[in-house]
Design a protein around this motif. Sequence first.
Motif, PDB file in Angstrom:
ATOM      1  N   UNK A 121       0.823  -1.210   0.000  1.00  0.00           N
ATOM      2  CA  UNK A 121       0.000   0.000   0.000  1.00  0.00           C
ATOM      3  C   UNK A 121       0.858   1.261   0.000  1.00  0.00           C
ATOM      4  N   UNK A 122       1.996   1.205   0.697  1.00  0.00           N
ATOM      5  CA  UNK A 122       2.902   2.358   0.696  1.00  0.00           C
ATOM      6  C   UNK A 122       3.400   2.641  -0.717  1.00  0.00           C
ATOM      7  N   UNK A 123       3.736   1.593  -1.473  1.00  0.00           N
ATOM      8  CA  UNK A 123       4.196   1.794  -2.838  1.00  0.00           C
ATOM      9  C   UNK A 123       3.083   2.378  -3.712  1.00  0.00           C
ATOM     10  N   UNK A 124       1.866   1.895  -3.531  1.00  0.00           N
ATOM     11  CA  UNK A 124       0.737   2.427  -4.296  1.00  0.00           C
ATOM     12  C   UNK A 124       0.585   3.928  -4.031  1.00  0.00           C
ATOM     13  N   UNK A 125       0.643   4.315  -2.773  1.00  0.00           N
ATOM     14  CA  UNK A 125       0.523   5.737  -2.415  1.00  0.00           C
ATOM     15  C   UNK A 125       1.668   6.535  -3.036  1.00  0.00           C
ATOM     16  N   UNK A 126       2.871   5.980  -2.980  1.00  0.00           N
ATOM     17  CA  UNK A 126       4.037   6.662  -3.541  1.00  0.00           C
ATOM     18  C   UNK A 126       3.830   6.953  -5.028  1.00  0.00           C
ATOM     19  N   UNK A 127       3.366   5.967  -5.780  1.00  0.00           N
ATOM     20  CA  UNK A 127       3.184   6.131  -7.226  1.00  0.00           C
ATOM     21  C   UNK A 127       2.041   7.089  -7.523  1.00  0.00           C
ATOM     22  N   UNK A 128       0.971   7.039  -6.761  1.00  0.00           N
ATOM     23  CA  UNK A 128      -0.134   7.985  -6.984  1.00  0.00           C
ATOM     24  C   UNK A 128       0.332   9.421  -6.769  1.00  0.00           C
ATOM     25  N   UNK A 129       1.141   9.638  -5.733  1.00  0.00           N
ATOM     26  CA  UNK A 129       1.708  10.973  -5.504  1.00  0.00           C
ATOM     27  C   UNK A 129       2.651  11.358  -6.642  1.00  0.00           C
ATOM     28  N   UNK A 130       3.411  10.382  -7.118  1.00  0.00           N
ATOM     29  CA  UNK A 130       4.442  10.638  -8.115  1.00  0.00           C
ATOM     30  C   UNK A 130       3.862  11.232  -9.397  1.00  0.00           C
ATOM     31  N   UNK A 131       2.662  10.778  -9.760  1.00  0.00           N
ATOM     32  CA  UNK A 131       2.047  11.230 -11.013  1.00  0.00           C
ATOM     33  C   UNK A 131       0.756  12.009 -10.776  1.00  0.00           C
ATOM     34  N   UNK A 132       0.612  12.578  -9.586  1.00  0.00           N
ATOM     35  CA  UNK A 132      -0.627  13.275  -9.229  1.00  0.00           C
ATOM     36  C   UNK A 132      -0.916  14.471 -10.128  1.00  0.00           C
ATOM     37  N   UNK A 133       0.127  15.074 -10.687  1.00  0.00           N
ATOM     38  CA  UNK A 133      -0.084  16.224 -11.577  1.00  0.00           C
ATOM     39  C   UNK A 133      -0.556  15.797 -12.961  1.00  0.00           C
ATOM     40  N   UNK A 134      -0.444  14.504 -13.270  1.00  0.00           N
ATOM     41  CA  UNK A 134      -0.815  14.000 -14.590  1.00  0.00           C
ATOM     42  C   UNK A 134      -2.141  13.252 -14.590  1.00  0.00           C
ATOM     43  N   UNK A 135      -2.470  12.602 -13.479  1.00  0.00           N
ATOM     44  CA  UNK A 135      -3.704  11.814 -13.430  1.00  0.00           C
ATOM     45  C   UNK A 135      -4.114  11.533 -11.981  1.00  0.00           C
ATOM     46  N   UNK A 136      -5.408  11.390 -11.776  1.00  0.00           N
ATOM     47  CA  UNK A 136      -5.931  10.930 -10.489  1.00  0.00           C
ATOM     48  C   UNK A 136      -6.699   9.623 -10.678  1.00  0.00           C
ATOM     49  N   UNK A 137      -6.387   8.923 -11.769  1.00  0.00           N
ATOM     50  CA  UNK A 137      -7.154   7.736 -12.146  1.00  0.00           C
ATOM     51  C   UNK A 137      -6.396   6.430 -11.924  1.00  0.00           C
ATOM     52  N   UNK A 138      -5.254   6.481 -11.254  1.00  0.00           N
ATOM     53  CA  UNK A 138      -4.501   5.254 -10.990  1.00  0.00           C
ATOM     54  C   UNK A 138      -5.233   4.409  -9.957  1.00  0.00           C
ATOM     55  N   UNK A 139      -5.460   3.144 -10.277  1.00  0.00           N
ATOM     56  CA  UNK A 139      -6.147   2.229  -9.372  1.00  0.00           C
ATOM     57  C   UNK A 139      -5.284   0.990  -9.136  1.00  0.00           C
ATOM     58  N   UNK A 140      -5.503   0.364  -7.983  1.00  0.00           N
ATOM     59  CA  UNK A 140      -4.767  -0.849  -7.618  1.00  0.00           C
ATOM     60  C   UNK A 140      -5.743  -2.010  -7.446  1.00  0.00           C
ATOM     61  N   UNK A 141      -5.742  -2.923  -8.393  1.00  0.00           N
ATOM     62  CA  UNK A 141      -6.511  -4.167  -8.312  1.00  0.00           C
ATOM     63  C   UNK A 141      -5.971  -5.110  -9.386  1.00  0.00           C
TER      64      UNK A 141
END
Length: 280
Positions: A121-141
């Motif tokens: 979950x920490x890695x998922x959060x890290x990647x969502x933050x990493x590209x937050x300026x480009x997209x808010x549509x990253x999902x984990x499943x």
Amino acid sequence: MNNIHTLLHPKTYRFIDQSGLGPGFSALQSFATDDALAISVGQGTSSTTARLWVHHNTIVLGIPDARLPYISEAVDYLKSEDYQVIVRNSGGLAVVLDEGVLNLSLIFPDSKEVNIHEGYEAMVVFIKHLFADLTNKIEAYEITQSYCPGTYDLSIDGRKFAGISQRRVKHGSAVQIYLDVSGNGEERARLLKNFYEIGKREEKTRFAYPNIDPSVMASMNELLGTKLSVADVRDRILYQLSDFSEKVVVQHLEGEEMNTFNKRFEQMIERNAKALERIE
């Protein structure tokens, strides 16, 4: 979010960039490096570490892949496509690595006390933050028809661009993600679709190998309409590490870590050779 993922907020991040080492840098060296780092981070002799790595035209097989009924023919196919093949001595299934795929390892301490899902979950959060300026549509499943499908596959609109694994060694854990930054995600998936079709044919197997649909995989550039390079994402990661901590220190393996790396690397060479001997 910050309360759940305090793993991402150490006082100091150690940063190791091996993304530019070139074709001679073996994936076996990467796994040995992460083992050495997990031990030192777990012992408290190293701070939480972020390591970047790229491998050229490499297929990393999982142990179940090596048990395909026609694995020898399947490996011959990959080699005919100019890919080198290794077998990792851990779980998971085959993945494609090339110069457009950036790998990130986050090595955390206290693996005995921290739930394994927290690392993912920490890695998922890290990647969502990493590209937050480009997209808010990253999902984990799980993207079931991708290669190496797993619960923490990262996707946008149902198309996977990243997969996460975790390796725990003593008191440290290495959470590893591959990011398909550039290139053609469908072509990578088609390569492994052919691999499984050749390796399994119509045989019934105890293990459920993925039925890959190349259309469910894509690179970030394809998904976002961007022109990101591996170097661009490297810079983003370095900036984010600085934002999440008080200090970032560049420090390569040294001292006892090098001894551990050499031992682990030798072990991996031997085990990989044995696995490939069985295949051949």
